[in-house]
Design a protein around this motif. Structure first.
Motif, short mmCIF file in Angstrom:
data_model
loop_
_atom_site.label_atom_id
_atom_site.label_comp_id
_atom_site.label_asym_id
_atom_site.label_seq_id
_atom_site.Cartn_x
_atom_site.Cartn_y
_atom_site.Cartn_z
N LEU A 98 0.82 -1.41 -0.03
CA LEU A 98 -0.18 0.01 0.03
C LEU A 98 1.02 1.32 0.13
N THR A 99 0.55 2.34 -0.76
CA THR A 99 0.96 3.59 -0.73
C THR A 99 -0.11 4.44 -0.51
N VAL A 100 0.13 5.39 0.60
CA VAL A 100 -0.88 6.43 1.28
C VAL A 100 -0.22 7.65 1.07
N LEU A 101 -1.03 8.53 0.65
CA LEU A 101 -0.63 9.93 0.38
C LEU A 101 -1.70 10.70 1.23
N SER A 102 -1.34 11.63 2.11
CA SER A 102 -2.39 12.28 3.12
C SER A 102 -1.91 13.76 3.30
N TRP A 103 -2.84 14.72 3.32
CA TRP A 103 -2.92 15.96 3.53
C TRP A 103 -4.50 16.47 4.16
#
Length: 132
Positions: A98-103
């Motif tokens: 899994l790759t997670v990008l958060s903002w």
């Protein structure tokens, strides 16, 4: 009405993505561009403060989380991404699966979970930017 919303949030009944904003007290931004063709797009109302938008095909999937529960994604380590979204810092976490990008934006925390091996970090960032 509240009981109806709680029932929907606790069920696995998929909702149309465009309908989710009607059920939560915050505006949900969804991607306007995806770098792959989807076979399925749907949403789950997890709670009155968290929504899951799912875009998938047989090879890859993107789940967009939108929540007012800031800091809900309990990932051990976050790497700061080199670019921002409307001045908001962007964070990244990668594992084998899994790759997670958060903002955060306007009091809502977003996270894009990607499963697959065809998209780059920049592709995920571009998806996030398309949500503004």
């Amino acid at each position: 009405m509240s009981l109806f919303l709680l029932f929907i949030g606790r069920s696995e009944v998929p909702l149309p993505i465009h309908a989710t904003t009607s059920f939560v007290p915050f505006e949900i931004q969804s991607p306007t561009q995806l770098p792959f063709v989807t076979d399925s797009e749907y949403a789950h109302l997890v709670s009155l403060s968290r929504v899951e938008l799912v875009y998938q095909n047989d090879e890859q999937s993107i789940t967009v989380w939108a929540t007012t529960e800031l800091g809900w994604h309990h990932t051990e380590t976050w790497e700061a991404y080199a670019q921002t979204i409307q001045g908001s810092p962007v964070y990244l976490n990668e594992t084998d699966e899994l790759t997670v990008l958060s903002w955060q934006q306007d009091g809502v925390e977003y996270a894009i979970d990607y499963k697959g091996d065809q998209l780059s970090k920049q592709d995920l960032f571009d998806i996030a930017v398309s949500m503004n």
